[in-house]
Enzyme design. Structure first.
Site, PDB file in Angstrom:
ATOM      1  N   LYS A  13       0.810  -1.220   0.000  1.00  0.00           N
ATOM      2  CA  LYS A  13       0.000   0.000   0.000  1.00  0.00           C
ATOM      3  C   LYS A  13       0.842   1.268   0.000  1.00  0.00           C
ATOM      4  O   LYS A  13       0.421   2.276  -0.533  1.00  0.00           O
ATOM      5  CB  LYS A  13      -1.057  -0.008   1.103  1.00  0.00           C
ATOM      6  CG  LYS A  13      -0.540  -0.125   2.500  1.00  0.00           C
ATOM      7  CD  LYS A  13      -1.708  -0.301   3.453  1.00  0.00           C
ATOM      8  CE  LYS A  13      -1.270  -0.174   4.896  1.00  0.00           C
ATOM      9  NZ  LYS A  13       0.032  -0.756   5.238  1.00  0.00           N
ATOM     10  N   ARG A  88      -5.660   2.687  11.894  1.00  0.00           N
ATOM     11  CA  ARG A  88      -5.223   1.322  12.156  1.00  0.00           C
ATOM     12  C   ARG A  88      -6.008   0.679  13.285  1.00  0.00           C
ATOM     13  O   ARG A  88      -5.779  -0.479  13.618  1.00  0.00           O
ATOM     14  CB  ARG A  88      -3.761   1.351  12.539  1.00  0.00           C
ATOM     15  CG  ARG A  88      -2.882   0.606  11.513  1.00  0.00           C
ATOM     16  CD  ARG A  88      -1.535   0.682  12.053  1.00  0.00           C
ATOM     17  NE  ARG A  88      -0.486  -0.063  11.523  1.00  0.00           N
ATOM     18  CZ  ARG A  88       0.373   0.379  10.598  1.00  0.00           C
ATOM     19  NH1 ARG A  88       0.180   1.504   9.978  1.00  0.00           N
ATOM     20  NH2 ARG A  88       1.408  -0.350  10.287  1.00  0.00           N
ATOM     21  N   ARG A 127      12.191  -6.859   2.018  1.00  0.00           N
ATOM     22  CA  ARG A 127      12.325  -5.426   2.248  1.00  0.00           C
ATOM     23  C   ARG A 127      13.317  -5.150   3.381  1.00  0.00           C
ATOM     24  O   ARG A 127      14.042  -4.161   3.357  1.00  0.00           O
ATOM     25  CB  ARG A 127      10.937  -4.880   2.619  1.00  0.00           C
ATOM     26  CG  ARG A 127      10.862  -3.405   2.779  1.00  0.00           C
ATOM     27  CD  ARG A 127       9.422  -2.958   2.816  1.00  0.00           C
ATOM     28  NE  ARG A 127       8.785  -3.276   4.086  1.00  0.00           N
ATOM     29  CZ  ARG A 127       7.500  -3.025   4.349  1.00  0.00           C
ATOM     30  NH1 ARG A 127       6.727  -2.502   3.432  1.00  0.00           N
ATOM     31  NH2 ARG A 127       6.988  -3.309   5.517  1.00  0.00           N
ATOM     32  N   ARG A 133      14.849  -1.957   7.649  1.00  0.00           N
ATOM     33  CA  ARG A 133      13.882  -1.496   8.650  1.00  0.00           C
ATOM     34  C   ARG A 133      14.014  -2.310   9.928  1.00  0.00           C
ATOM     35  O   ARG A 133      14.070  -3.534   9.887  1.00  0.00           O
ATOM     36  CB  ARG A 133      12.449  -1.645   8.097  1.00  0.00           C
ATOM     37  CG  ARG A 133      11.993  -0.430   7.331  1.00  0.00           C
ATOM     38  CD  ARG A 133      10.615  -0.630   6.783  1.00  0.00           C
ATOM     39  NE  ARG A 133       9.609  -0.861   7.821  1.00  0.00           N
ATOM     40  CZ  ARG A 133       8.332  -0.558   7.676  1.00  0.00           C
ATOM     41  NH1 ARG A 133       7.909   0.001   6.562  1.00  0.00           N
ATOM     42  NH2 ARG A 133       7.474  -0.798   8.628  1.00  0.00           N
ATOM     43  N   ARG A 144       3.497  -7.995  13.900  1.00  0.00           N
ATOM     44  CA  ARG A 144       2.782  -6.958  13.146  1.00  0.00           C
ATOM     45  C   ARG A 144       1.577  -7.548  12.419  1.00  0.00           C
ATOM     46  O   ARG A 144       0.528  -6.910  12.325  1.00  0.00           O
ATOM     47  CB  ARG A 144       3.732  -6.266  12.163  1.00  0.00           C
ATOM     48  CG  ARG A 144       4.701  -5.335  12.890  1.00  0.00           C
ATOM     49  CD  ARG A 144       5.883  -4.959  12.041  1.00  0.00           C
ATOM     50  NE  ARG A 144       5.503  -4.149  10.901  1.00  0.00           N
ATOM     51  CZ  ARG A 144       6.216  -4.077   9.771  1.00  0.00           C
ATOM     52  NH1 ARG A 144       7.308  -4.786   9.625  1.00  0.00           N
ATOM     53  NH2 ARG A 144       5.810  -3.308   8.793  1.00  0.00           N
TER      54      ARG A 144
HETATM   55  P1  AMP Z   1       4.016   1.181   8.723  1.00  0.00           P
HETATM   56  O1  AMP Z   1       5.183   1.748   7.996  1.00  0.00           O
HETATM   57  O2  AMP Z   1       2.714   1.765   8.314  1.00  0.00           O
HETATM   58  O3  AMP Z   1       4.004  -0.329   8.715  1.00  0.00           O
HETATM   59  O4  AMP Z   1       4.208   1.614  10.255  1.00  0.00           O
HETATM   60  C1  AMP Z   1       5.342   1.216  11.019  1.00  0.00           C
HETATM   61  C2  AMP Z   1       5.023   1.239  12.504  1.00  0.00           C
HETATM   62  O5  AMP Z   1       4.638   2.563  12.899  1.00  0.00           O
HETATM   63  C3  AMP Z   1       3.845   0.366  12.918  1.00  0.00           C
HETATM   64  O6  AMP Z   1       4.218  -0.983  13.116  1.00  0.00           O
HETATM   65  C4  AMP Z   1       3.395   1.046  14.206  1.00  0.00           C
HETATM   66  O7  AMP Z   1       4.269   0.751  15.280  1.00  0.00           O
HETATM   67  C5  AMP Z   1       3.572   2.524  13.867  1.00  0.00           C
HETATM   68  N1  AMP Z   1       2.348   3.088  13.244  1.00  0.00           N
HETATM   69  C6  AMP Z   1       2.207   3.540  11.960  1.00  0.00           C
HETATM   70  N2  AMP Z   1       0.949   3.983  11.748  1.00  0.00           N
HETATM   71  C7  AMP Z   1       0.286   3.818  12.908  1.00  0.00           C
HETATM   72  C8  AMP Z   1      -1.049   4.070  13.321  1.00  0.00           C
HETATM   73  N3  AMP Z   1      -1.958   4.593  12.488  1.00  0.00           N
HETATM   74  N4  AMP Z   1      -1.379   3.765  14.609  1.00  0.00           N
HETATM   75  C9  AMP Z   1      -0.479   3.265  15.474  1.00  0.00           C
HETATM   76  N5  AMP Z   1       0.786   2.983  15.142  1.00  0.00           N
HETATM   77  C10 AMP Z   1       1.175   3.253  13.875  1.00  0.00           C
END
Ligand code: AMP
Length: 195
Positions: A13, A88, A127, A133, A144
């Protein structure tokens, strides 16, 4: 257009949000990117978020909602945005709904990315090598995905009930998935999501 991209980690996404943002000429707002940059810059937000992110857990709804409130109020998001990684949780979904309705606005559509779990795990491990990361370690990937199923997946029903959900098959080439997204958005606009 105000669009939400919903989907498990590794569903592509982020890539698709950036591409659609270029097509629609609106910003792609990724809460994960904002948080990672806060962690790099060691801002108070970054310091609070870092340990939680490294465990694969979610940052608190209050922090994230405040962050989104500020970012969506910026000038470049005036005519629309694509939200990647927010909401989320159901709480975040409800907060977004309230925030937009206070502005006399609403979402145009929610694109829900479907990708089988083994494909997700494989993509995230790939990735990890490419991007380094901190949360792409095997244990964290499992966590996750679990957090996604428990906290985020219920949002699909929330948006289905509101006639906004457009399911998109996320397996395939980047261009193929992008074409499916365009089709899904056009169909949500025609039918109000009842297709
Ligand atoms: P992502 O890159 O979207 O997978 O986000 C990486 C990490 O950031 C996630 O595993 C969460 O720890 C935190 N995170 C990102 N977006 C949110 C959200 N909307 N609510 C809570 N934690 C978030």
């Amino acid at each position: 257009m105000r669009v939400v991209f919903l989907g498990p980690p590794g569903s592509g996404k982020g890539t698709q949000a950036k591409l659609l943002a270029e097509r629609l000429k609106v910003p792609a707002i990724s809460t994960g990117d904002i948080l990672r940059s806060a962690v790099r810059d060691r801002t108070p937000l970054g310091v609070q978020a870092q340990a939680v992110m490294e465990k694969g857990e979610l940052v608190s709804d209050d922090l994230i909602v405040a962050l989104i409130r500020e970012r969506t109020a910026a000038h470049d998001a005036r005519d629309g945005f694509i939200l990647d990684g927010f909401p989320r949780t159901l709480e975040q979904g409800k907060a977004l709904e309230t925030m937009l309705s206070e502005m006399g606005e609403g979402l145009s559509a929610v694109v829900n990315f479907g990708v089988p779990e083994p494909v997700l795990a494989e993509r995230m491990l790939g990735r990890a090598g490419a991007e380094g990361r901190a949360d792409d370690r095997p244990e964290t990937i499992r966590e996750r995905l679990r957090v996604y199923r428990e906290k985020t997946e219920p949002l699909a029903g929330f948006y289905r009930d509101r006639g906004m959900l457009a399911n998109v098959d996320g397996v395939g080439e980047v261009e193929q998935v992008a074409a499916r997204i365009d089709e899904a958005l056009a169909s949500v606009r025609r039918t109000g999501g009842r297709a």
